[in-house]
Design an enzyme around this catalytic site. Structure first.
Site, PDB file in Angstrom:
ATOM      1  N   ASN A  63       7.987   1.205  13.229  1.00  0.00           N
ATOM      2  CA  ASN A  63       9.252   1.566  14.266  1.00  0.00           C
ATOM      3  C   ASN A  63       9.530   2.837  13.023  1.00  0.00           C
ATOM      4  OD1 ASN A  63       9.333  -0.792  12.491  1.00  0.00           O
ATOM      5  ND2 ASN A  63      11.513  -0.621  13.837  1.00  0.00           N
ATOM      6  N   GLU A  80      20.463  -0.369  15.800  1.00  0.00           N
ATOM      7  CA  GLU A  80      20.799  -1.906  17.290  1.00  0.00           C
ATOM      8  C   GLU A  80      21.497  -1.091  17.763  1.00  0.00           C
ATOM      9  OE1 GLU A  80      20.494  -4.842  17.994  1.00  0.00           O
ATOM     10  OE2 GLU A  80      21.618  -3.929  19.472  1.00  0.00           O
ATOM     11  N   GLN A  91      29.139 -13.894  41.732  1.00  0.00           N
ATOM     12  CA  GLN A  91      29.811 -15.246  41.852  1.00  0.00           C
ATOM     13  C   GLN A  91      30.790 -15.575  40.855  1.00  0.00           C
ATOM     14  OE1 GLN A  91      29.104 -17.456  43.885  1.00  0.00           O
ATOM     15  NE2 GLN A  91      26.670 -17.860  44.445  1.00  0.00           N
ATOM     16  N   LYS A 145      16.805   9.140  14.586  1.00  0.00           N
ATOM     17  CA  LYS A 145      17.253   7.638  14.308  1.00  0.00           C
ATOM     18  C   LYS A 145      18.264   7.220  15.067  1.00  0.00           C
ATOM     19  CE  LYS A 145      15.955   8.869   9.290  1.00  0.00           C
ATOM     20  NZ  LYS A 145      16.333   8.304   8.032  1.00  0.00           N
ATOM     21  N   LYS A 183       1.312   7.238   1.035  1.00  0.00           N
ATOM     22  CA  LYS A 183       1.288   8.920   0.202  1.00  0.00           C
ATOM     23  C   LYS A 183       0.114   8.865  -0.396  1.00  0.00           C
ATOM     24  CE  LYS A 183       5.559   9.467   2.508  1.00  0.00           C
ATOM     25  NZ  LYS A 183       6.779   9.776   2.284  1.00  0.00           N
ATOM     26  N   LEU A 223       0.788  -0.708  -0.117  1.00  0.00           N
ATOM     27  CA  LEU A 223       0.183   0.148   0.209  1.00  0.00           C
ATOM     28  C   LEU A 223       0.714   1.451  -0.139  1.00  0.00           C
ATOM     29  CD1 LEU A 223      -2.649   0.005   2.866  1.00  0.00           C
ATOM     30  CD2 LEU A 223      -2.919   0.136   0.414  1.00  0.00           C
ATOM     31  N   ASP A 224       0.466   1.911  -0.798  1.00  0.00           N
ATOM     32  CA  ASP A 224       1.140   3.573  -0.883  1.00  0.00           C
ATOM     33  C   ASP A 224       0.719   4.126  -0.338  1.00  0.00           C
ATOM     34  OD1 ASP A 224       2.619   6.235  -1.634  1.00  0.00           O
ATOM     35  OD2 ASP A 224       2.370   5.972  -3.515  1.00  0.00           O
ATOM     36  N   ASP A 237      17.593  -4.023  19.119  1.00  0.00           N
ATOM     37  CA  ASP A 237      16.386  -3.419  18.326  1.00  0.00           C
ATOM     38  C   ASP A 237      15.885  -5.466  18.632  1.00  0.00           C
ATOM     39  OD1 ASP A 237      17.333  -2.404  16.521  1.00  0.00           O
ATOM     40  OD2 ASP A 237      18.518  -3.467  15.150  1.00  0.00           O
TER      41      ASP A 237
END
Ligand code: CAO
Length: 429
Positions: free
Chosen positions: A96, A139, A249, A136, A75, A72-73, A168
């Site tokens: 995301n 990772e 430990q 932006k 815009k 699907l576009d 991520d």
């Protein structure tokens, strides 16, 4: 048997790794995940790090199993209309994108909420509100800004990032928990909400023991770090602690038989206090059991180098698997350093469904990682990732109930891709 998340529809607007890992988990638990992709290219990872020309990469296939794909576009005005219709019927929208992208597409929280007041909008971003919120993130950005890099590596070396996808995949797992929690809350609040998992926060959460140590540092040395025993002073921030154990430990990576040629002939050995006597016996140093310098944990801290050198002089005589056998018989915690090759050849991981072989119409068989969390009432069938736009028609007609005329009109508008793209997709199926 019904699936735990059966009936839940996810509008999956995710890409790359953090978002797709989250929605794949939800798909394994029975949600219907509808992945919306840009026509022509789709999720950018489809074509990244390809091992076979013109075939979806393993990067993509391993993050997008059990989903359906629609192109699907977002815009295109007709594409936007379809998105609105999907928002109306979906329980969760997961995305995301970079900060501001969804708003620029015209889908602000206010608008989404007005279309469907019960929808949950779940997002991964690099950062939460604050100075970096518009940035932006990938990772390693998250590993550097979340405290992992400054605490990973050797004291005299540069900060290191780990190979595990804590920024991520780690954030994706956090987001999945946020989504199911919001879904549960919706069963009595009857309304949706926003769920945000910033990658910096997720990494910091995973670095919890280092936050602990930063506060301890204000009150004195970190005695379990090997630099304490070596008499090297601490500065004002938690240092890189190489392979020191993060707990009380002491432990270390030690050489095993074959280390000279095999880079993974190592074992992690923990000198757990509860089994100190057994450790001394197994390595042939019974004298340490009563030696005042070695008998009690606090005294041992200043002798850790000598202790681990002595243990290593013993471990180097055995393979890492022989050691696993010998040490576990004595209840001594240890872990062989397993290479990716070792792991992919481990039948036990296939038997539990953690590793799964799936068939793909274009790449043939590949190995993927199945659900690492097992529910006794949810048998997961791990399925291959969808081809780009494989389910466009099915979603438009079966999920949204559009008639043939509307579908034809949509396609003619370019909302699901150009004519050339649609012809290509059609001819390859
Ligand atoms: N139709 C039309 N346009 C679409 C579309 C669709 N179906 N899907 C995406 N797009 C467009 C977006 O609208 C956006 O366009 P504009 O910038 O013009 O608004 C464009 O694709 C790019 O989106 P982006 O900025 O999210 O992608 P990027 O490749 O530039 O950045 C990343 C990638 C990961 C750095 C960024 O998305 C990000 O920071 N995300 C949040 C943090 C995150 O999840 N990072 C983990 C990534 S895994 O390593």
């Amino acid at each position: 048997m019904t699936k735990p998340l059966e009936g839940i529809k996810i509008l999956d607007f995710t890409h790359v790794q953090a978002g797709p890992v989250c929605t794949q988990l939800l798909a394994w638990f029975g949600a219907d995940v509808i992945k919306v992709e840009r026509p022509e290219t789709g999720d950018i990872t489809r074509s990244q790090l390809r091992d076979i020309p013109n075939v979806d990469s393993l990067y993509f296939t391993m993050m997008n199993g059990n989903k359906r794909s629609i192109t699907l576009d977002a815009k295109n005005p007709h594409g936007q209309q379809v998105l609105e219709e999907l928002i109306k019927i979906c329980d969760v929208l997961v995305e995301n994108f970079a900060p501001g992208v969804l708003d620029r597409m015209g889908f602000t929280w206010e608008k989404i909420h007005a279309i469907n007041s019960k929808i949950i909008v779940a997002s991964v971003k690099g950062f939460g509100p604050g100075p970096f919120e518009d940035c932006k993130a990938y990772e390693n950005v998250a590993q550097c800004t979340g405290g992992a890099a400054s605490t990973t590596g050797f004291r005299d070396g540069i900060p290191l990032v780990t190979g595990a996808g804590i920024g991520d995949s780690g954030t994706g797992v956090h987001l999945a928990l946020g989504i199911v929690t919001a879904l549960y809350q919706r069963t009595h609040s009857w309304k949706g909400q926003r769920v945000l998992a910033p990658m910096q926060d997720a990494v910091l959460n995973l670095c919890r023991v280092k936050v602990r140590d930063q506060q301890r540092l204000g009150r004195g040395s970190l005695t379990e770090y090997s630099q304490f025993g070596e008499g090297i002073p601490f500065l004002d921030a938690v240092p890189r602690s190489a392979n020191d154990s993060g707990g009380a430990q002491p432990g270390k990576v030690l050489k095993c038989k074959g280390w000279e040629t095999d880079p993974n002939a190592y074992i992690y050995f923990i000198t757990q206090a509860q089994v100190w006597d057994r450790i001394c016996k197994v390595i042939g140093r019974e004298d340490w059991i009563s030696d005042p310098d070695f008998a009690k944990p606090p005294k041992r801290l200043t002798h850790l180098r000598e202790i681990f050198d002595t243990i290593e002089a013993w471990t180097v005589g055995y393979s890492k698997f022989e050691l696993m056998d010998i040490l576990n018989k004595e209840n001594i915690p240890c872990g062989p350093v397993l290479s990716m090759k070792d792991l992919l050849e481990d039948d036990a991981l296939y038997a539990t469904g953690t590793l799964v072989k799936v068939d793909h119409p274009e790449r043939g068989e590949y190995v993927t990682i199945g659900p690492p969390v097992k529910l006794s009432d949810n048998v997961v069938r791990v399925e291959r990732s969808p081809l780009l736009g494989e389910h466009t028609d099915e979603i438009l007609t079966d999920v949204l109930g559009l008639d043939a005329q509307r579908v034809a009109h949509l396609k003619a508008s370019g909302a699901t891709g150009s004519k050339a793209f649609q012809a290509r997709v059609g001819s390859s199926r």
